[in-house]
Design a protein around this motif. Structure first.
Motif, short mmCIF file in Angstrom:
data_model
loop_
_atom_site.label_atom_id
_atom_site.label_comp_id
_atom_site.label_asym_id
_atom_site.label_seq_id
_atom_site.Cartn_x
_atom_site.Cartn_y
_atom_site.Cartn_z
N ALA A 296 0.82 -1.21 0.00
CA ALA A 296 0.00 0.00 0.00
C ALA A 296 0.85 1.27 0.00
O ALA A 296 0.52 2.26 -0.66
N ALA A 297 1.97 1.24 0.72
CA ALA A 297 2.84 2.42 0.79
C ALA A 297 3.49 2.71 -0.56
O ALA A 297 3.79 3.86 -0.88
N GLU A 298 3.71 1.66 -1.36
CA GLU A 298 4.26 1.87 -2.70
C GLU A 298 3.27 2.63 -3.58
O GLU A 298 3.66 3.50 -4.37
N VAL A 299 1.99 2.29 -3.46
CA VAL A 299 0.96 2.98 -4.23
C VAL A 299 0.91 4.45 -3.82
O VAL A 299 0.81 5.34 -4.67
N LEU A 300 0.98 4.72 -2.52
CA LEU A 300 0.97 6.09 -2.02
C LEU A 300 2.16 6.88 -2.56
O LEU A 300 2.00 8.00 -3.08
N ALA A 301 3.36 6.31 -2.46
CA ALA A 301 4.56 7.01 -2.93
C ALA A 301 4.50 7.24 -4.44
O ALA A 301 4.81 8.34 -4.92
N ALA A 302 4.10 6.21 -5.19
CA ALA A 302 4.05 6.32 -6.65
C ALA A 302 3.04 7.36 -7.11
O ALA A 302 3.25 8.06 -8.10
N SER A 303 1.93 7.47 -6.39
CA SER A 303 0.89 8.42 -6.79
C SER A 303 1.39 9.86 -6.65
O SER A 303 1.10 10.72 -7.49
N ILE A 304 2.16 10.12 -5.61
CA ILE A 304 2.68 11.48 -5.39
C ILE A 304 3.81 11.79 -6.37
O ILE A 304 3.85 12.85 -6.99
N GLY A 305 4.73 10.85 -6.54
CA GLY A 305 5.83 11.08 -7.48
C GLY A 305 5.37 11.07 -8.92
O GLY A 305 5.78 11.91 -9.73
N GLY A 306 4.49 10.11 -9.27
CA GLY A 306 4.05 9.97 -10.65
C GLY A 306 3.19 11.10 -11.15
O GLY A 306 3.17 11.41 -12.34
N ASN A 307 2.46 11.76 -10.26
CA ASN A 307 1.65 12.91 -10.63
C ASN A 307 2.37 14.23 -10.44
O ASN A 307 1.75 15.29 -10.50
N LYS A 308 3.68 14.15 -10.19
CA LYS A 308 4.52 15.34 -10.00
C LYS A 308 4.00 16.24 -8.88
O LYS A 308 4.12 17.46 -8.92
N ARG A 309 3.43 15.58 -7.88
CA ARG A 309 2.92 16.31 -6.72
C ARG A 309 4.03 16.57 -5.71
O ARG A 309 3.95 17.50 -4.90
N GLY A 310 5.04 15.74 -5.71
CA GLY A 310 6.16 15.91 -4.79
C GLY A 310 7.29 14.98 -5.17
O GLY A 310 7.14 14.10 -6.03
N ASP A 311 8.43 15.16 -4.54
CA ASP A 311 9.60 14.31 -4.79
C ASP A 311 9.55 13.05 -3.95
O ASP A 311 8.96 13.03 -2.86
N ILE A 312 10.18 11.98 -4.45
CA ILE A 312 10.39 10.75 -3.69
C ILE A 312 11.89 10.64 -3.44
O ILE A 312 12.68 10.65 -4.38
N VAL A 313 12.27 10.53 -2.18
CA VAL A 313 13.69 10.49 -1.81
C VAL A 313 13.99 9.18 -1.09
O VAL A 313 13.24 8.75 -0.22
#
Length: 420
Positions: A296-313
């Motif tokens: 589930a956390a992968e989906v959350l991270a991917a949604s933010i990074g993939g929609n250019k809503r924020g960076d994934i570090v």
């Protein structure tokens, strides 16, 4: 093997061969490879029967072959013999209170059960287990032909029950060590908030099991009202929970775009879209990930990074966001089969590729304990100087206005195409 058993095995082999041959004659379509595989299986079975150094236990050979067949697909698919499935159902029906407090999977490299993440204060942590540990045996049973679900059931029982395990010692090849886990009632771990320097808030999400999205909503609302304008969302080590909770959490950040999609050969494709009415946090956000981020956390991270809503570090995630189906077979055995994968907004399979960070920071330490803290950090953040992932996130939020740019890009971002 007695004469009767031998006749049965040969008869079954001939039946498989005849079925394959008939199918090959009648169908030279897309099924042709399947029929050829069946003829190869029949041939191998006969060669084992005829030429192996000693008379083989064909029942054991067949079960081993079926384990390997299914487990070659992915880490979450598994086969259980009739006896294994009967035992598994008994364990599940017991609803034991004692648990280990860890998330397990199968190592794709060596085929043994491995630890993905450890819940803070859990029996697993007290026993000295660490994320990335390889478990060779549980309660005397090898984990090579054991599914993650079966392994979890062996780690359940009455509080106080002890379970002995054998794990590989890191950096020492096949050398092992014995450990004892004392099961206990595992208390839920909640979303925590820490205010960092300036107007930056740090939110640690240790799991995404039922109710965590609502907890996150409440924490984000508090931060927004308290004058915090930048956010670090830490999902390192977050590997527990249903994907539906990850989708609900994603909606707290995204006003538009595709969160994820679900697709399988026999599963109707689903698209999960953002909803502006659910958004709570509109300010910049940076997500922290590790190799212990899963599901589930992968989906959350991917949604933010993939929609250019924020960076994934951080590091590329583990890769396990998928849907399974437990299928009982006619002989009492069962197959737990992966029937669908979750995909990122840009159409990449999460189980096959994981979620790649926009700013990669690898774990530099060889010390197992330090590595554990980096992959699965404590609920309260450490000093940024000792946490390079956190340090990089602060750098992005404080310098260059990277997160602000990401948030602006999201506002004009068009949803990525879905996988065909």
């Amino acid at each position: 093997m007695n004469r009767t058993t031998k006749i049965v095995v040969i008869a079954l082999s001939l039946a498989v061969f005849s079925y394959a041959a008939l199918g090959y004659v009648l169908s030279r379509t897309a099924d042709e490879k399947s029929y050829r595989s069946l003829t190869v299986y029949s041939e191998v079975l006969n060669k084992i029967q005829e030429d192996y150094v000693e008379e083989p236990n064909m029942a054991k050979v067949s079960v081993g072959g079926l384990h390997g067949l299914v487990e070659s697909l992915d880490a979450m698919s598994s086969y259980m013999s009739a006896a294994e499935y009967a035992d598994y159902k008994k364990q599940v029906a017991a609803h034991s209170e004692g648990q280990i407090g860890a998330v397990l999977s199968k190592s794709p490299r060596i085929g043994l059960v491995m630890v993905i993440s450890i819940q803070p204060g859990s029996p697993a942590e007290k026993a000295g287990l660490l994320p990335g540990d390889i478990i060779e045996a549980i309660a005397g049973f090898t984990t090579r032909e054991m599914s993650p679900d079966q392994a979890m059931q062996l780690f359940s029982g009455a509080p106080g029950k002890t379970v002995k395990i054998t794990s590989l010692i890191r950096g020492r090849g096949a050398e092992t060590e014995e450990k004892t886990v004392t099961l206990a009632v595992v208390a839920p771990v909640h979303v925590t908030v820490t205010k960092l320097a300036g107007d930056i808030g740090y939110v640690r999400v240790p799991s995404l099991d039922a109710g965590k999205a609502e907890e996150l909503r409440a924490k984000l609302t508090e931060l927004d009202h308290s004058g915090i304008h930048k956010l670090i969302l830490d999902v390192r080590g977050c590997a527990l929970g249903d994907v539906s909770e990850g989708i609900a959490a994603s909606k707290l950040f995204l006003s538009s775009g595709t969160i994820a999609s679900l697709k399988g050969q026999t599963v109707t494709k689903q698209e999960f879209a953002a909803d502006a009415s659910n958004v709570v946090w509109k300010n910049p956000v940076v997500v922290l990930t590790s190799e212990a981020t899963s599901g589930a956390a992968e989906v959350l991270a991917a949604s933010i990074g993939g929609n250019k809503r924020g960076d994934i570090v951080g590091e590329r995630t583990f890769g396990s966001a998928s849907q399974q189906k437990l299928i009982q077979l006619d002989d009492g055995a069962a197959v737990n089969l992966t029937v669908a994968f979750y995909y990122t907004p840009d159409g990449k399979s999460i189980p096959q590729e994981g979620v790649k960070p926009t700013s990669e920071v690898t774990n530099p330490t060889d010390d197992p304990v330090a590595y554990s803290h980096a992959e699965n950090p404590p609920l309260t953040p450490a000093d940024a100087h000792s946490d390079p992932v956190l340090s990089k996130a602060l750098e992005l939020l404080n310098g260059g206005k990277v997160a602000e740019r990401r948030e602006q890009q999201h506002r004009v971002h068009t949803a990525y195409p879905l996988p065909a």
